[in-house]
Scaffold this active site. Sequence first.
Site, PDB file in Angstrom:
ATOM      1  N   HIS A   1      -4.067   5.788   3.514  1.00  0.00           N
ATOM      2  CA  HIS A   1      -4.735   4.596   2.987  1.00  0.00           C
ATOM      3  C   HIS A   1      -4.165   3.319   3.595  1.00  0.00           C
ATOM      4  CE1 HIS A   1      -5.848   1.650  -0.243  1.00  0.00           C
ATOM      5  NE2 HIS A   1      -6.921   2.402  -0.336  1.00  0.00           N
TER       6      HIS A   1
ATOM      7  N   ASP B   1       0.835  -1.196   0.000  1.00  0.00           N
ATOM      8  CA  ASP B   1       0.000   0.000   0.000  1.00  0.00           C
ATOM      9  C   ASP B   1       0.875   1.252   0.000  1.00  0.00           C
ATOM     10  OD1 ASP B   1      -2.368   1.789   0.682  1.00  0.00           O
ATOM     11  OD2 ASP B   1      -3.302  -0.176   0.871  1.00  0.00           O
TER      12      ASP B   1
ATOM     13  N   SER C   1     -11.411  -1.177  -0.961  1.00  0.00           N
ATOM     14  CA  SER C   1     -10.141  -1.097  -0.226  1.00  0.00           C
ATOM     15  C   SER C   1     -10.319  -1.498   1.221  1.00  0.00           C
ATOM     16  CB  SER C   1      -9.591   0.335  -0.261  1.00  0.00           C
ATOM     17  OG  SER C   1      -8.850   0.589  -1.399  1.00  0.00           O
TER      18      SER C   1
END
Length: 567
Positions: free
Chosen positions: A224, A169, A471
């Site tokens: 994220h 990520d 996600s």
Amino acid sequence: MRRALISAACAVVTTAALAIPASAAPVGPRAKGEASEYVVLYKDGVSLGRAHDAVKAAGGSIVKENTDVGVATVRSANPGFVQAVMRQGALDGAAHNRVIGEAPKEKKAAAKVEKTVGSQGPVAVKGKPSKDTEPLADLQWDMKQIHATANGSYKAEPGSKKVLVGILDTGVDGNHPDIKPNFDRRLSRNFTHDIPTDADGNVLDGPCEFKSCVDPVDWDDNDHGTHVASEIASPRNGLGTAGVAPNVTLVNLRVGQDSGQFYLQPTVDGLTYAAKHGIDVVNMSYYIDPWLWNCADNPADKPEDQLEQRTIIQATQRALDFAHRHGVTLISAAGNDFVDYTKTNIDDTSPDFPSYPGEKPYERTIPASCQSMPSEGKHVIAISATGPSTRKSYYSSFGNGYVAVAAPGGDKVDNAAQRPDDRGGIWAAYPERLAKERGELNADGTPKVSYVIRSCKGKTCAYYQSLQGTSMASPHAVGVAALIISKYGHRDRQGGLTLDPDFVEWKLRGSATPKACPSPSTVEYVWYTQSGGKWVKHTSTQTCEGSKEQNGFFGNGIVDALHAVQR
């Protein structure tokens, strides 16, 4: 895969590989005589000597090389380098080495609306954990949906420290109080370097925070990766939230830029590193660009663009195959495109990053044979998203035979009013530094926006944010996979646990709770966003195909953490 995060509304390193400072790494072809970088794929089985000679003959020099899968980063001042590669029998392809992916975000306007509009005001939580688990447990409808609770999987199998989960990520804030106890800094790696601007000179990552332009392994400038890691393995420590597998070990395998975009080479590097260092399962909540779908021979694309897309497919698949052979379970978000991946679709967003300065996206018809990577790669388990009501989330991509299982990913409009509500999102860790930089905190540290919460235990405080997207669904499935490995795994050479990825997938699918298609099977999703002070109606018509046991919306069903370690 399309965007894998709907924001509050969601690209080998070998031991010899060296990171290249951003200032020395052009991100797209330039004028004649000025060097550019490419990812080059060696023909399968060719000797390194022949491959090196072919790269040289095409006018390139090798910057770094992944010999595990036959991929190299190459620099060349030859403006016709890609065409020259096509004439070399020892080489299979080339792709421009530039930012070629995005940590999934929805269209900016919609993201802004959904991130700032919600019915729940700013919250600060203090005190002891609830009877169930952590202070924010009441907000974690997602954990209840999959029975990851104190009386569920936490009691039956909370996970083992010997199970290693790789987070491919944008990075992980390894110092976040609700991640640090389970974070392995020694094993973590950053396969990227910051790139200030793109091929057109537009701001990409912005100025480098560190002199080397390589961020530390416990750093996340995007948020994220931190959110994803927290969903999987935030510990039960009386602070904030708990993850699906609160006792397993998190390893940051950073492959994404600060901007949320991804290179092909780091993705290949991250996967091969995972394979060689005992990582048991990886989460991949992103797609590799610039082509949202990679087509081997789409007549709408120029020959060099077709070659680039074939290179992305082949290079990624080699890395996926390598990881799978070495015991890595591969799990990916299904995408947030509102579409059925098994049907013909229209793509008008590719290439979404310039191969050449000034290059723009164009419309093309995409047959089902085209592939989004890594989610449509072989051995990859694709996860769709569900909301609080267990419906398939309005944004989640789908497809019978594409989606393996579903998992909670959030759906902020899964409510009677069909308006954004942060309570319908997934709450997980948020770097305090980013909350401050983004102006989301008051002077006393309390949140001033509805999608951020602070939780404190004594003098230790931590922040959490509400997000939605596939996600967020993928990490829930990764957490369940980690529990399966904890429960059924056997000792590996590194002293940890390991389990055949095919068995893990079988168990993940078999323990899921089957959920039939809606009736009628064609659904018109309706939701509203605010623009100019008015509520604007949006619709999307989607059709579910298949049986209760396997269908396009839910695959074999919604993952279940408790069932996975009981049956």
